[in-house]
Scaffold this active site. Structure first.
Site, PDB file in Angstrom:
ATOM      1  N   ARG A  69       0.850  -1.194   0.000  1.00 18.26           N
ATOM      2  CA  ARG A  69       0.000   0.000   0.000  1.00 18.26           C
ATOM      3  C   ARG A  69       0.883   1.240   0.000  1.00 18.26           C
ATOM      4  NH1 ARG A  69      -1.854   0.890   4.450  1.00 18.26           N
ATOM      5  NH2 ARG A  69      -1.230  -0.977   5.566  1.00 18.26           N
ATOM      6  N   TYR A 208      -1.577  -3.694  -6.763  1.00 16.53           N
ATOM      7  CA  TYR A 208      -1.230  -4.483  -5.574  1.00 16.53           C
ATOM      8  C   TYR A 208      -2.198  -4.320  -4.405  1.00 16.53           C
ATOM      9  CZ  TYR A 208       1.598  -7.075  -2.353  1.00 16.53           C
ATOM     10  OH  TYR A 208       2.028  -8.035  -1.487  1.00 16.53           O
ATOM     11  N   LYS A 217      -9.421  -2.492   2.106  1.00 15.42           N
ATOM     12  CA  LYS A 217      -9.173  -1.319   2.962  1.00 15.42           C
ATOM     13  C   LYS A 217      -9.974  -0.096   2.490  1.00 15.42           C
ATOM     14  CE  LYS A 217      -5.850  -3.718   4.969  1.00 15.42           C
ATOM     15  NZ  LYS A 217      -5.947  -4.311   6.291  1.00 15.42           N
ATOM     16  N   HIS A 237     -10.626  -2.345  11.840  1.00 12.73           N
ATOM     17  CA  HIS A 237      -9.506  -3.150  11.359  1.00 12.73           C
ATOM     18  C   HIS A 237      -9.226  -4.237  12.397  1.00 12.73           C
ATOM     19  CE1 HIS A 237      -5.023  -3.099   9.939  1.00 12.73           C
ATOM     20  NE2 HIS A 237      -5.728  -3.963   9.270  1.00 12.73           N
ATOM     21  N   SER A 259      -1.308  -3.502  10.537  1.00 15.45           N
ATOM     22  CA  SER A 259      -0.969  -4.489   9.503  1.00 15.45           C
ATOM     23  C   SER A 259       0.345  -5.178   9.849  1.00 15.45           C
ATOM     24  CB  SER A 259      -0.818  -3.798   8.154  1.00 15.45           C
ATOM     25  OG  SER A 259      -2.027  -3.224   7.755  1.00 15.45           O
ATOM     26  N   CYS A 261       1.089  -7.336  12.214  1.00 13.66           N
ATOM     27  CA  CYS A 261       1.411  -7.508  13.640  1.00 13.66           C
ATOM     28  C   CYS A 261       0.848  -8.824  14.174  1.00 13.66           C
ATOM     29  CB  CYS A 261       0.871  -6.347  14.466  1.00 13.66           C
ATOM     30  SG  CYS A 261       1.915  -4.890  14.408  1.00 13.66           S
ATOM     31  N   GLY A 262       0.527  -9.750  13.288  1.00 15.82           N
ATOM     32  CA  GLY A 262       0.118 -11.077  13.746  1.00 15.82           C
ATOM     33  C   GLY A 262      -1.383 -11.263  13.929  1.00 15.82           C
ATOM     34  N   LYS A 263      -2.202 -10.450  13.277  1.00 17.84           N
ATOM     35  CA  LYS A 263      -3.655 -10.642  13.400  1.00 17.84           C
ATOM     36  C   LYS A 263      -4.086 -12.004  12.879  1.00 17.84           C
ATOM     37  CE  LYS A 263      -6.047  -7.224  11.551  1.00 17.84           C
ATOM     38  NZ  LYS A 263      -5.017  -6.335  10.991  1.00 17.84           N
ATOM     39  N   ASN A 265      -2.285 -14.692  12.636  1.00 16.54           N
ATOM     40  CA  ASN A 265      -1.824 -15.732  13.567  1.00 16.54           C
ATOM     41  C   ASN A 265      -2.747 -15.838  14.772  1.00 16.54           C
ATOM     42  OD1 ASN A 265       0.354 -16.091  11.908  1.00 16.54           O
ATOM     43  ND2 ASN A 265       1.821 -15.023  13.217  1.00 16.54           N
ATOM     44  N   ASP A 284      -9.059  -9.793   9.564  1.00 14.44           N
ATOM     45  CA  ASP A 284      -8.584  -8.445   9.227  1.00 14.44           C
ATOM     46  C   ASP A 284      -9.602  -7.340   9.480  1.00 14.44           C
ATOM     47  OD1 ASP A 284      -6.490  -6.775   8.276  1.00 14.44           O
ATOM     48  OD2 ASP A 284      -7.448  -6.641   6.323  1.00 14.44           O
ATOM     49  N   ASN A 374       6.755  -8.162   2.309  1.00 13.35           N
ATOM     50  CA  ASN A 374       5.293  -8.020   2.280  1.00 13.35           C
ATOM     51  C   ASN A 374       4.664  -8.992   1.275  1.00 13.35           C
ATOM     52  OD1 ASN A 374       2.842  -6.789   3.151  1.00 13.35           O
ATOM     53  ND2 ASN A 374       2.804  -5.511   1.306  1.00 13.35           N
ATOM     54  N   ARG A 376       2.508 -11.986  -0.082  1.00 10.95           N
ATOM     55  CA  ARG A 376       1.172 -12.300   0.443  1.00 10.95           C
ATOM     56  C   ARG A 376       0.619 -13.600  -0.106  1.00 10.95           C
ATOM     57  NH1 ARG A 376      -1.375  -8.462   4.134  1.00 10.95           N
ATOM     58  NH2 ARG A 376       0.242  -6.889   4.316  1.00 10.95           N
ATOM     59  N   ARG A 407       3.007  -3.148  18.386  1.00 12.86           N
ATOM     60  CA  ARG A 407       4.316  -3.774  18.520  1.00 12.86           C
ATOM     61  C   ARG A 407       5.154  -2.829  19.352  1.00 12.86           C
ATOM     62  NH1 ARG A 407       7.143  -7.463  15.047  1.00 12.86           N
ATOM     63  NH2 ARG A 407       5.366  -8.120  13.816  1.00 12.86           N
ATOM     64  N   GLY A 502       0.696 -19.504  19.924  1.00 14.91           N
ATOM     65  CA  GLY A 502      -0.298 -20.288  20.662  1.00 14.91           C
ATOM     66  C   GLY A 502      -0.365 -19.922  22.135  1.00 14.91           C
TER      67      GLY A 502
HETATM   68  O1  SAT Z   1      -2.386  -4.503   1.117  1.00 10.17           O
HETATM   69  S1  SAT Z   1      -3.415  -4.579   2.171  1.00 10.17           S
HETATM   70  O2  SAT Z   1      -3.796  -3.230   2.577  1.00 10.17           O
HETATM   71  O3  SAT Z   1      -4.584  -5.259   1.660  1.00 10.17           O
HETATM   72  C1  SAT Z   1      -2.836  -5.452   3.478  1.00 10.17           C
HETATM   73  C2  SAT Z   1      -2.465  -4.672   4.685  1.00 10.17           C
HETATM   74  O4  SAT Z   1      -1.778  -3.674   4.604  1.00 10.17           O
HETATM   75  O5  SAT Z   1      -2.870  -5.103   5.773  1.00 10.17           O
HETATM   76 MN    MN Z   2      -4.949  -5.324   7.728  1.00 12.94          MN
END
Ligand code: SAT
Ligand code: MN
Length: 599
Positions: A69, A208, A217, A237, A259, A261-263, A265, A284, A374, A376, A407, A502
């Site tokens: 982004r 992208y 977003k 978010h 973004s 930060c382990g969401k 997971n 997300d 980044n 994906r 973080r 975990g």
């Molecule tokens: O590229 S996205 O905005 O879809 C992913 C992210 O930044 O969390």
């Molecule tokens: Mn996100």
């Protein structure tokens, strides 16, 4: 003669502006999905992976200048600059349209224009909303197949009703005979422009992720947040997870983290505490509305995951790895000699040879990472083994607790609980995080990211805080409890104190028990923290001094944060809710009192 629908009128208008070679109204069928891949393979952007290793999956390499982004080119074009707030780049609707019109004029020459009717949320859900994305990118069409409910059924659902128009172009018209780039884009003229009052989105120059998949977003957060403010709901978010205790009692928790930060997971976590179960509703985005019983109900408006690949492994997130076994899109990962994928952190030892995300030979001695940080994966949520059976419930799931986290290497403890909603909003408003690779910019730098919405709130952040505060005034029953968590605290040597992944289930258990009224707390200047035996740390290799460090309320550290919070709040001038400046003053005096009593 049948009446022309709003969709048809808009498509006609865009056709005249963008001058595509063909128009395709997307059906959403598997055949259409396959056709997109034929095109992407032909153009050289994609390769099909080895079908025995990774059935029906593709690897895509973007242009190296189009990998994340771009917040500096993302705009909120409200009539008044103040309404966009210091948290957004602003341009007047008039000026933005004057900038975009010449760019979009003829921008689809030589290309096919795809019309994608899509629903954010299950079709027909009272919490869902519909958009129509026009794009000239087959990669976007294929991605939208996975990430949203789209196609014929949505077009039928729109009928003569409203939708959010989302116009996207990669910004590279093709002249007759001109060879196409494998990943056409135009990063020097990139614009991601939102018109909140008109509820429209225009995106130019990037293919992208969040710049191009406009349902995510752009719509589900930036435009939806403005809709939510008007309609008295929340577009956040946040992940949504379902947690079941050994007695079979179920609670749903939503959590906002910046973004990368382990969401994902956390949403797919495998609990390490016996007989507890965690399932996934979303990873997300969460839209929340009040139900008839006065509680907040959340839906995941998406149908798939667009997750960060690096760091994902059978150790860190086995459920994601199992989700990714087939029918995936991988963007900017590395390719193995066997025609499968690899990224940093997937295995302890990297393969001896790879083709990296730029398409070059790679060995462990190479100077660069094999996958882009980044990189994906795109995959349907349906494939996730931990999806909760109710994840597509039209009425959503009742949310009991909300987590905010970032973080932070220092100061912020593992968990604290807000004494009330307003204090929770205060903690949400001061969330800060070290920057990650999800957006272009300097990685590691600390930035305030309130409610993890800094890049995603479609209006003045101060008004957004006020909207959160006002919810409490209008609520008829108890709102969810709010928690501030930090999995990333480090010790004096710079090592993470908390194992995370975990083991985060231990913190979730404490939160669950709090919701049930079963766990003791200690009142501190920053709210309630667990009593010494509140969190079950048994079986972890943590010394008592490490535990103390993890949970410690650092009076001096917090006092040092006060001026920076004050300076941050100042950016919002008189739009800052007075409730928040009051919270800050009260926090300061509680900290000063605590300091006095320890002197
Ligand atoms: O590229 S996205 O905005 O879809 C992913 C992210 O930044 O969390
Ligand atoms: Mn996100």
């Amino acid at each position: 003669m049948p009446q022309t629908t709003k969709v048809e009128t808009w498509v006609q208008k865009v056709k005249e502006l963008c001058q595509p070679e063909n128009i395709v109204i997307c059906s959403g069928t598997p055949e259409e999905y396959d056709q997109m891949w034929e095109l992407l393979i032909e153009s050289g952007a994609a390769r099909r992976l080895n079908n025995t290793k990774r059935p029906n999956s593709y690897i895509v390499r973007s242009d190296p200048d189009d990998v994340a982004r771009v917040e500096s080119r993302t705009f909120v074009c409200s009539h008044e600059e103040e309404d966009a707030g210091p948290n957004n780049n602003w341009m007047s609707p008039k000026d933005m349209k004057a900038t975009l019109t010449p760019l979009f004029s003829g921008c689809m020459r030589g290309r096919t224009m795809y019309v994608i009717p899509f629903s954010m949320g299950p079709i027909g859900s009272p919490i869902a909303h519909i958009g129509v994305q026009i794009t000239d990118s087959p990669y976007v069409v294929a991605s939208m197949h996975i990430m949203t409910r789209m196609g014929r059924a949505v077009l039928d659902a729109i009928g003569s009703g409203d939708f959010v128009p989302c116009l996207h172009s990669v910004g590279k018209p093709l002249c007759k005979g001109e060879a196409d780039a494998s990943w056409p884009c135009n990063p020097n003229q990139l614009y991601v422009a939102h018109f909140p009052e008109e509820r429209q989105i225009f995106s130019f120059g990037s293919g992208y992720g969040g710049n191009a998949l406009l349902g995510k977003k752009c719509f589900a957060l930036r435009i939806a947040s403005t809709m939510a403010r008007e309609g008295g709901w929340l577009a956040e978010h946040m992940l949504i997870l379902k947690i079941t205790n050994p007695e079979g009692i179920v609670r749903y928790i939503a959590g906002a983290f910046p973004s990368a930060c382990g969401k994902t997971n956390l949403a797919m976590l495998v609990p390490t505490i016996p007989n507890w179960q965690v399932e996934t509703v979303g990873d997300d985005i969460c839209w929340m509305q009040f139900g008839d019983d006065g509680r907040l109900y959340g839906i995941n408006p998406e149908a798939g995951f667009f997750g960060v690949a690096p760091g994902t492994s059978m150790q860190s997130n086995p459920n994601a790895m199992l989700t990714l076994r087939k029918n995936c899109i991988f963007t900017n990962v590395a390719e193995t000699d066997e025609g499968d994928v690899w990224w940093e952190g997937m295995t302890e030892k990297p393969p001896a040879h790879l083709i990296d995300w730029r398409g070059e030979d790679w060995t462990p001695d190479s100077a660069n990472t094999a996958a882009h940080p980044n990189a994906r994966f795109t995959v349907s949520a349906r494939q996730c083994p931990t999806m909760a059976e109710e994840w597509e419930d039209r009425s959503g799931v009742p949310i009991s607790a909300i987590l905010f986290g970032g973080r932070r290497a220092t100061v912020v403890p593992l968990v604290n609980e807000s004494a009330n909603w307003i204090q929770g909003v205060f903690f949400g408003s001061i969330v800060s995080s070290e920057k990650t690779a999800a957006a272009a910019g300097n990685i590691g730098k600390l930035r305030r990211d309130p409610m993890a919405m800094l890049p995603f709130c479609g209006y003045n952040m101060a008004d957004y805080w006020q909207h959160w505060i006002n919810l409490a005034k209008n609520a008829t029953t108890k709102l969810p409890s709010i928690y501030y968590v930090n999995w990333f605290r480090k010790d004096e040597n710079g090592d993470f104190l908390w194992p995370g992944f975990g083991e985060n289930s231990r913190v979730l258990k404490w939160i669950f028990d709090r919701c049930e009224g079963n766990a003791e707390v200690i009142k501190t200047p920053i709210g309630n923290v667990p009593s010494p035996d509140g969190i079950d740390f048994s079986g972890l290799k943590l010394s008592s001094s490490q535990i103390e460090h993890l949970l410690k309320v650092e009076i001096d550290g917090w006092l040092k944060e006060i001026p920076s919070i004050k300076a941050y709040y100042k950016e919002y001038h008189d739009r800052l809710p007075k409730e928040l400046s009051k919270e800050l003053e009260e926090l300061k005096s509680r900290l000063e009192d605590a300091k006095q009593s320890t002197l």
